[in-house]
Design a protein around this motif. Structure first.
Motif, PDB file in Angstrom:
ATOM      1  N   LEU A   1       0.836  -1.195   0.000  1.00 18.65           N
ATOM      2  CA  LEU A   1       0.000   0.000   0.000  1.00 18.65           C
ATOM      3  C   LEU A   1       0.881   1.259   0.000  1.00 18.65           C
ATOM      4  O   LEU A   1       0.632   2.210  -0.755  1.00 18.65           O
ATOM      5  CB  LEU A   1      -0.916  -0.026   1.223  1.00 18.65           C
ATOM      6  N   SER A   2       1.935   1.245   0.818  1.00 25.99           N
ATOM      7  CA  SER A   2       2.844   2.391   0.885  1.00 25.99           C
ATOM      8  C   SER A   2       3.588   2.575  -0.426  1.00 25.99           C
ATOM      9  O   SER A   2       3.833   3.704  -0.863  1.00 25.99           O
ATOM     10  CB  SER A   2       3.843   2.193   2.031  1.00 25.99           C
ATOM     11  N   GLU A   3       3.957   1.458  -1.057  1.00 32.55           N
ATOM     12  CA  GLU A   3       4.645   1.527  -2.352  1.00 32.55           C
ATOM     13  C   GLU A   3       3.785   2.231  -3.398  1.00 32.55           C
ATOM     14  O   GLU A   3       4.253   3.125  -4.120  1.00 32.55           O
ATOM     15  CB  GLU A   3       4.998   0.124  -2.835  1.00 32.55           C
ATOM     16  N   ILE A   4       2.516   1.851  -3.473  1.00 30.48           N
ATOM     17  CA  ILE A   4       1.605   2.458  -4.459  1.00 30.48           C
ATOM     18  C   ILE A   4       1.381   3.935  -4.135  1.00 30.48           C
ATOM     19  O   ILE A   4       1.367   4.796  -5.016  1.00 30.48           O
ATOM     20  CB  ILE A   4       0.248   1.716  -4.473  1.00 30.48           C
ATOM     21  N   ALA A   5       1.213   4.228  -2.847  1.00 32.44           N
ATOM     22  CA  ALA A   5       0.923   5.602  -2.437  1.00 32.44           C
ATOM     23  C   ALA A   5       2.120   6.527  -2.626  1.00 32.44           C
ATOM     24  O   ALA A   5       1.958   7.720  -2.873  1.00 32.44           O
ATOM     25  CB  ALA A   5       0.482   5.629  -0.975  1.00 32.44           C
ATOM     26  N   ASP A   6       3.334   5.970  -2.513  1.00 32.03           N
ATOM     27  CA  ASP A   6       4.543   6.782  -2.619  1.00 32.03           C
ATOM     28  C   ASP A   6       5.082   6.819  -4.045  1.00 32.03           C
ATOM     29  O   ASP A   6       5.694   7.804  -4.471  1.00 32.03           O
ATOM     30  CB  ASP A   6       5.612   6.234  -1.670  1.00 32.03           C
ATOM     31  N   GLY A   7       4.862   5.716  -4.790  1.00 32.65           N
ATOM     32  CA  GLY A   7       5.369   5.651  -6.152  1.00 32.65           C
ATOM     33  C   GLY A   7       6.850   5.356  -6.222  1.00 32.65           C
ATOM     34  O   GLY A   7       7.471   5.515  -7.278  1.00 32.65           O
ATOM     35  N   LYS A   8       7.449   4.934  -5.103  1.00 32.22           N
ATOM     36  CA  LYS A   8       8.880   4.618  -5.080  1.00 32.22           C
ATOM     37  C   LYS A   8       9.079   3.205  -4.537  1.00 32.22           C
ATOM     38  O   LYS A   8       9.118   2.987  -3.342  1.00 32.22           O
ATOM     39  CB  LYS A   8       9.627   5.613  -4.196  1.00 32.22           C
ATOM     40  N   SER A   9       9.203   2.250  -5.455  1.00 34.63           N
ATOM     41  CA  SER A   9       9.317   0.853  -5.026  1.00 34.63           C
ATOM     42  C   SER A   9      10.660   0.558  -4.376  1.00 34.63           C
ATOM     43  O   SER A   9      10.834  -0.483  -3.755  1.00 34.63           O
ATOM     44  CB  SER A   9       9.102  -0.080  -6.223  1.00 34.63           C
ATOM     45  N   ASP A  10      11.650   1.468  -4.518  1.00 35.63           N
ATOM     46  CA  ASP A  10      12.937   1.240  -3.879  1.00 35.63           C
ATOM     47  C   ASP A  10      12.888   1.553  -2.388  1.00 35.63           C
ATOM     48  O   ASP A  10      13.728   1.106  -1.612  1.00 35.63           O
ATOM     49  CB  ASP A  10      14.031   2.080  -4.553  1.00 35.63           C
ATOM     50  N   LYS A  11      11.893   2.352  -1.962  1.00 35.11           N
ATOM     51  CA  LYS A  11      11.749   2.700  -0.555  1.00 35.11           C
ATOM     52  C   LYS A  11      10.825   1.728   0.165  1.00 35.11           C
ATOM     53  O   LYS A  11      11.082   1.309   1.291  1.00 35.11           O
ATOM     54  CB  LYS A  11      11.201   4.124  -0.428  1.00 35.11           C
ATOM     55  N   TRP A  12       9.719   1.374  -0.473  1.00 33.91           N
ATOM     56  CA  TRP A  12       8.763   0.428   0.094  1.00 33.91           C
ATOM     57  C   TRP A  12       8.716  -0.767  -0.858  1.00 33.91           C
ATOM     58  O   TRP A  12       8.285  -0.625  -1.994  1.00 33.91           O
ATOM     59  CB  TRP A  12       7.363   1.031   0.197  1.00 33.91           C
ATOM     60  N   HIS A  13       9.161  -1.915  -0.405  1.00 32.36           N
ATOM     61  CA  HIS A  13       9.136  -3.037  -1.331  1.00 32.36           C
ATOM     62  C   HIS A  13       9.000  -4.377  -0.608  1.00 32.36           C
ATOM     63  O   HIS A  13       9.427  -4.531   0.526  1.00 32.36           O
ATOM     64  CB  HIS A  13      10.395  -3.047  -2.196  1.00 32.36           C
ATOM     65  N   ILE A  14       8.406  -5.313  -1.321  1.00 33.37           N
ATOM     66  CA  ILE A  14       8.322  -6.700  -0.880  1.00 33.37           C
ATOM     67  C   ILE A  14       9.552  -7.416  -1.416  1.00 33.37           C
ATOM     68  O   ILE A  14       9.894  -7.277  -2.591  1.00 33.37           O
ATOM     69  CB  ILE A  14       7.039  -7.360  -1.412  1.00 33.37           C
ATOM     70  N   SER A  15      10.206  -8.201  -0.573  1.00 34.56           N
ATOM     71  CA  SER A  15      11.424  -8.892  -0.994  1.00 34.56           C
ATOM     72  C   SER A  15      11.124 -10.281  -1.548  1.00 34.56           C
ATOM     73  O   SER A  15      10.010 -10.800  -1.393  1.00 34.56           O
ATOM     74  CB  SER A  15      12.381  -9.021   0.188  1.00 34.56           C
ATOM     75  N   GLU A  16      12.125 -10.868  -2.180  1.00 34.62           N
ATOM     76  CA  GLU A  16      11.986 -12.243  -2.659  1.00 34.62           C
ATOM     77  C   GLU A  16      11.727 -13.190  -1.493  1.00 34.62           C
ATOM     78  O   GLU A  16      10.964 -14.154  -1.615  1.00 34.62           O
ATOM     79  CB  GLU A  16      13.251 -12.678  -3.406  1.00 34.62           C
ATOM     80  N   ASN A  17      12.358 -12.919  -0.354  1.00 37.25           N
ATOM     81  CA  ASN A  17      12.163 -13.765   0.828  1.00 37.25           C
ATOM     82  C   ASN A  17      10.714 -13.731   1.307  1.00 37.25           C
ATOM     83  O   ASN A  17      10.192 -14.738   1.804  1.00 37.25           O
ATOM     84  CB  ASN A  17      13.089 -13.321   1.959  1.00 37.25           C
TER      85      ASN A  17
ATOM     86  N   LYS B   1       0.621   1.653 -15.966  1.00 30.70           N
ATOM     87  CA  LYS B   1       0.943   3.076 -16.064  1.00 30.70           C
ATOM     88  C   LYS B   1       1.989   3.497 -15.039  1.00 30.70           C
ATOM     89  O   LYS B   1       2.822   4.370 -15.306  1.00 30.70           O
ATOM     90  CB  LYS B   1      -0.335   3.904 -15.890  1.00 30.70           C
ATOM     91  N   TYR B   2       1.935   2.880 -13.864  1.00 35.91           N
ATOM     92  CA  TYR B   2       2.870   3.207 -12.782  1.00 35.91           C
ATOM     93  C   TYR B   2       3.502   1.892 -12.306  1.00 35.91           C
ATOM     94  O   TYR B   2       2.927   1.205 -11.455  1.00 35.91           O
ATOM     95  CB  TYR B   2       2.154   3.881 -11.612  1.00 35.91           C
ATOM     96  N   PRO B   3       4.628   1.495 -12.891  1.00 38.87           N
ATOM     97  CA  PRO B   3       5.234   0.181 -12.633  1.00 38.87           C
ATOM     98  C   PRO B   3       5.326  -0.178 -11.155  1.00 38.87           C
ATOM     99  O   PRO B   3       5.736   0.640 -10.323  1.00 38.87           O
ATOM    100  CB  PRO B   3       6.626   0.321 -13.258  1.00 38.87           C
ATOM    101  N   VAL B   4       4.898  -1.402 -10.868  1.00 39.67           N
ATOM    102  CA  VAL B   4       4.868  -1.921  -9.505  1.00 39.67           C
ATOM    103  C   VAL B   4       5.955  -2.981  -9.351  1.00 39.67           C
ATOM    104  O   VAL B   4       6.206  -3.762 -10.275  1.00 39.67           O
ATOM    105  CB  VAL B   4       3.480  -2.534  -9.178  1.00 39.67           C
ATOM    106  N   ASN B   5       6.570  -3.016  -8.200  1.00 44.67           N
ATOM    107  CA  ASN B   5       7.591  -4.018  -7.886  1.00 44.67           C
ATOM    108  C   ASN B   5       7.063  -5.414  -8.227  1.00 44.67           C
ATOM    109  O   ASN B   5       5.964  -5.796  -7.818  1.00 44.67           O
ATOM    110  CB  ASN B   5       7.932  -3.923  -6.390  1.00 44.67           C
ATOM    111  N   ILE B   6       7.852  -6.207  -8.951  1.00 42.54           N
ATOM    112  CA  ILE B   6       7.436  -7.548  -9.368  1.00 42.54           C
ATOM    113  C   ILE B   6       7.106  -8.433  -8.168  1.00 42.54           C
ATOM    114  O   ILE B   6       6.163  -9.222  -8.193  1.00 42.54           O
ATOM    115  CB  ILE B   6       8.528  -8.222 -10.245  1.00 42.54           C
ATOM    116  N   ASN B   7       7.870  -8.275  -7.072  1.00 40.12           N
ATOM    117  CA  ASN B   7       7.614  -9.093  -5.880  1.00 40.12           C
ATOM    118  C   ASN B   7       6.267  -8.756  -5.245  1.00 40.12           C
ATOM    119  O   ASN B   7       5.609  -9.621  -4.671  1.00 40.12           O
ATOM    120  CB  ASN B   7       8.736  -8.914  -4.861  1.00 40.12           C
ATOM    121  N   SER B   8       5.855  -7.477  -5.350  1.00 40.91           N
ATOM    122  CA  SER B   8       4.550  -7.081  -4.818  1.00 40.91           C
ATOM    123  C   SER B   8       3.436  -7.775  -5.587  1.00 40.91           C
ATOM    124  O   SER B   8       2.465  -8.270  -4.997  1.00 40.91           O
ATOM    125  CB  SER B   8       4.382  -5.557  -4.900  1.00 40.91           C
ATOM    126  N   LYS B   9       3.579  -7.808  -6.904  1.00 38.08           N
ATOM    127  CA  LYS B   9       2.566  -8.480  -7.736  1.00 38.08           C
ATOM    128  C   LYS B   9       2.548  -9.977  -7.451  1.00 38.08           C
ATOM    129  O   LYS B   9       1.470 -10.592  -7.351  1.00 38.08           O
ATOM    130  CB  LYS B   9       2.847  -8.215  -9.215  1.00 38.08           C
TER     131      LYS B   9
END
Length: 323
Positions: free
Chosen positions: A68-84, A138-146
């Motif tokens: 949710l924070s990733e989408i709201a901020d638009g910066k997947s490098d700050k808020w992201h889901i990891s592979e783990n 339109k606004y690329p999302v981190n692959i791990n989030s998807k």
């Protein structure tokens, strides 16, 4: 500070990065879906008794908040889901799947309340995933989030099937135990071990209400089994708690019910003068199992209303304690 800001009255709202966007923006819709999902998972979590599963769901809620924070901020490098994070939810899926046999057919939800709630959460997850994919165009999302949201619907599916089987087994075991007791004429005994567990439950409830109280448990004959008073409780509260428990068994009713019948002009007026242990104000409740009185609980130390609430709570959780 007021909870309403009036800044959204024009149909626009702010993202975490400060950008003002229409409330029907795809990102806002997705944020709403994620918020709905984690809130509904909270509802499911509140219905589940297994602490391990509660913890699993709580961890998932934290991951959803990250997305949710990733989408709201638009910066997947700050808020992201990891592979783990993805590997962990896949591990849970594999673990539940290894315990059940998934039928190759459509599932009709509703075998029990918990599994039905999990299936609703699963459909919310699917809707959330669809809106997330729309945002991603339109606004690329981190692959791990998807991947995480995709796996989450699978997790909820296998957990729902697991809870169907688990609760069916628990119901069968409970029925067998009840039949055994009825067949052999065995009654549920309110012993010291059970009384201690029951008092622990009531004490935790009292702590949540910021109260210090005395708690007493008696058997079906009114004999004291156990008594306990929390730090800061008045000494007299212990005597009152014991007498409330005794009264609830002796007269086979809660003391707050007795207090109404003991008023002037009522059928039990003056009953407290016949036995010094009779208490005619709230805080004592009979403890029942399958409709039969097996003992009583008395609570004293709070207001009358608080003592009544705690004694009713103690009587209500008795079957949970003995199970």
């Amino acid at each position: 500070m007021s909870i309403y800001s009036k800044t959204g009255d024009d149909g626009y709202t702010s993202l975490l990065n400060g950008e003002r966007v229409p409330k029907d923006d795809l990102r806002i819709e997705t944020l709403g879906n994620l918020d709905e999902l984690t809130s509904y998972l909270g509802f499911v979590k509140a219905q589940i008794k297994d602490d391990a599963i509660k913890k699993e769901i709580e961890n998932i809620q934290i991951k959803i908040k990250t997305i949710l924070s990733e989408i709201a901020d638009g910066k997947s490098d700050k808020w992201h889901i990891s592979e783990n994070d993805v590997f962990e939810i896949e591990r849970l899926i594999d673990a539940y799947q290894s315990m059940i046999k998934i039928k190759n057919s459509f599932v009709i939800p509703g075998k029990n309340e918990i599994s039905a709630l999990l299936d609703v959460a699963r459909t919310i997850t699917r809707r959330t995933e669809r809106s997330l994919i729309s945002v991603d165009k339109k606004y690329p999302v981190n692959i791990n989030s998807k991947m995480y949201i995709n796996r989450l619907s699978d997790y909820l599916f296998v957990l729902a099937r697991h809870m169907e089987i688990r609760m069916e087994i628990e119901e069968k075991v409970t029925d067998i135990i009840k039949k055994h007791y009825r067949k052999n004429g065995i009654g549920i005994k309110l012993n010291l071990s059970v009384a201690k567990k029951l008092m622990e439950k009531v004490e935790k409830k009292a702590e949540s209400m910021d109260l210090s109280v005395a708690i007493a448990i008696v058997d079906m004959h009114g004999n004291l089994i156990a008594a306990h008073f929390m730090d800061g409780t008045l000494l007299e509260s212990m005597n009152l708690a014991i007498n409330k428990a005794y009264t609830s068994v002796a007269l086979k009713m809660a003391t707050h019910e007795l207090s109404k019948l003991a008023q002037p002009g009522q059928p039990l007026y003056g009953i407290n003068t016949t036995d010094s242990r009779i208490v005619v104000f709230g805080g004592g409740c009979p403890i029942k199992y399958q409709g039969e009185i097996v003992g009583g609980i008395g609570v004293s130390g709070g207001t009358v209303e608080q003592d009544v609430e705690l004694s009713i709570y103690g009587a209500d959780v008795f079957e949970e304690v003995i199970s």
